[in-house]
Design an enzyme around this catalytic site. Structure first.
Site, short mmCIF file in Angstrom:
data_model
loop_
_atom_site.label_atom_id
_atom_site.label_comp_id
_atom_site.label_asym_id
_atom_site.label_seq_id
_atom_site.Cartn_x
_atom_site.Cartn_y
_atom_site.Cartn_z
N ASN A 10 -8.83 -16.43 -2.22
CA ASN A 10 -8.01 -17.41 -3.02
C ASN A 10 -7.89 -17.68 -3.82
OD1 ASN A 10 -8.50 -20.31 -3.61
ND2 ASN A 10 -10.33 -20.40 -3.61
N LYS A 12 -6.49 -20.80 -5.56
CA LYS A 12 -6.74 -21.70 -6.06
C LYS A 12 -5.33 -21.44 -7.13
CE LYS A 12 -11.24 -19.42 -7.46
NZ LYS A 12 -12.66 -19.84 -7.67
N HIS A 97 -14.11 -26.40 0.28
CA HIS A 97 -14.55 -25.43 -0.74
C HIS A 97 -15.74 -25.93 -1.62
CE1 HIS A 97 -14.07 -22.99 -4.10
NE2 HIS A 97 -13.48 -21.79 -3.24
N GLU A 99 -15.01 -26.00 -4.48
CA GLU A 99 -14.59 -27.08 -5.79
C GLU A 99 -14.34 -28.59 -5.34
OE1 GLU A 99 -12.37 -23.28 -6.91
OE2 GLU A 99 -13.61 -22.81 -7.83
N GLU A 169 -21.06 -19.04 1.05
CA GLU A 169 -20.58 -19.04 -1.26
C GLU A 169 -21.38 -19.92 -1.79
OE1 GLU A 169 -15.84 -18.41 -2.20
OE2 GLU A 169 -16.08 -20.53 -1.83
N GLY A 175 -16.97 -17.88 -9.74
CA GLY A 175 -16.28 -17.92 -10.15
C GLY A 175 -17.39 -17.54 -11.72
N SER A 214 -18.11 -14.13 -7.03
CA SER A 214 -18.31 -12.91 -7.57
C SER A 214 -18.47 -11.33 -6.43
CB SER A 214 -19.08 -12.91 -8.47
OG SER A 214 -19.07 -14.46 -9.19
C1 PEP Z 1 -13.86 -18.63 -4.27
O1 PEP Z 1 -13.27 -19.09 -5.18
O2 PEP Z 1 -14.14 -19.35 -3.19
C2 PEP Z 1 -14.68 -18.09 -5.15
C3 PEP Z 1 -15.32 -17.01 -4.58
O3 PEP Z 1 -14.28 -17.53 -5.99
P1 PEP Z 1 -14.86 -16.25 -6.71
O4 PEP Z 1 -14.96 -15.04 -6.03
O5 PEP Z 1 -14.10 -16.09 -8.28
O6 PEP Z 1 -16.09 -16.37 -7.44
#
Ligand code: PEP
Length: 251
Positions: A10, A12, A97, A99, A169, A175, A214
């Site tokens: 992803n 973003k 997601h 976000e 997630e 992040g 992460s």
């Molecule tokens: C994501 O955007 O789905 C995500 C898991 O981000 P990160 O790996 O940066 O935590």
């Protein structure tokens, strides 16, 4: 040995078309097909065509968009429908997601409408679920992810639920550099699998359940070894082609 693994990047709001092109050249130059897995790319919409063109000879690599609107067409300035994304070569879409939920205030009802719209358009939704830190500390993790999953597929036939992908997630892990332990992730994944079986019967066993939050080249193997973890959804660490290569070859 796990099979049918899914590694999803992803990007973003990163990787303009020129950057996406350079990334794909590096990746494709070094990544040989592996029978046990697919690699998915979720670039920003403006770079989708670059990724689609780069992977057109590769059945093991697929592209998607990070969001769609729930309507199929119309006066929705700034939005992209599932059919527009499909027409531009997307095969997948991220839905729900964290976000989208927490920065843009997307509701569970809207997430459900987007899942239905994705399926109408022939896109595979990756349905993202996950608890906040407050919810985890209150012991609500399993309730929250089950509720989010039920809401996301509320308008969908059980047989069709089996064609989706789910990503667990935890919001506090995205992040932040903090990730769930493999044991914590495994517990939630086992609960999601049970819920998928309750919704779709035995067909629920086929839905990949990805872990996200992460993930990087150092922790990916341990997370992939956890119960019912069928792949990973990766943000930050998927932006660097060398690191993404290492992650996509792991497990
Ligand atoms: C994501 O955007 O789905 C995500 C898991 O981000 P990160 O790996 O940066 O935590």
């Amino acid at each position: 040995m796990k099979k049918n693994l899914v590694f999803a990047a992803n990007w973003k709001m990163n990787q303009a078309p020129a950057d996406a092109g350079a990334f794909m050249r590096t990746f494709l130059g070094q990544y040989a097909r592996q029978q046990d897995r697919r690699v998915l790319f979720f670039p920003p919409a403006v770079s989708l065509h670059v990724v689609v063109q780069a992977i057109k000879e590769r059945a093991d690599l697929e592209a998607g968009v990070q969001n769609i609107h729930w309507e199929d067409k119309g006066a929705f300035t700034g939005e992209t429908s599932g059919s527009l994304a499909r027409g531009a070569g997307a095969r997948h879409v991220l839905v729900g997601h964290s976000e989208r939920r927490h920065v843009f205030g997307e509701t569970e009802e809207e997430t459900g409408k987007k899942v239905a719209a994705a399926l109408r358009a022939g896109l595979t939704p990756t349905i993202c679920v996950g608890e906040t830190l407050t919810q985890r500390e209150a012991g609500l993790t399993i309730d929250v992810v089950k509720r989010q999953l039920r809401a996301a597929v509320s308008g969908v036939d059980a047989a069709v639920v089996a064609t989706t992908i789910v990503a667990y997630e935890p919001v506090w892990a995205i992040g932040t550099g903090k990730n769930a332990t493999p044991q914590d992730a495994g517990e939630v994944h086992v609960a999601i699998r049970a819920e998928l079986r309750a919704i779709a019967g035995e067909r629920g066993a086929a839905v990949p359940i990805l872990y996200g939050g992460s993930v990087n080249r150092s922790n990916v193997d341990a997370l992939l070894a956890a119960d019912e973890v069928s792949g990973v959804l990766v943000g930050g660490a998927s932006l660097d082609a060398e690191q993404w290569l290492a992650i996509a070859r792991s497990g």
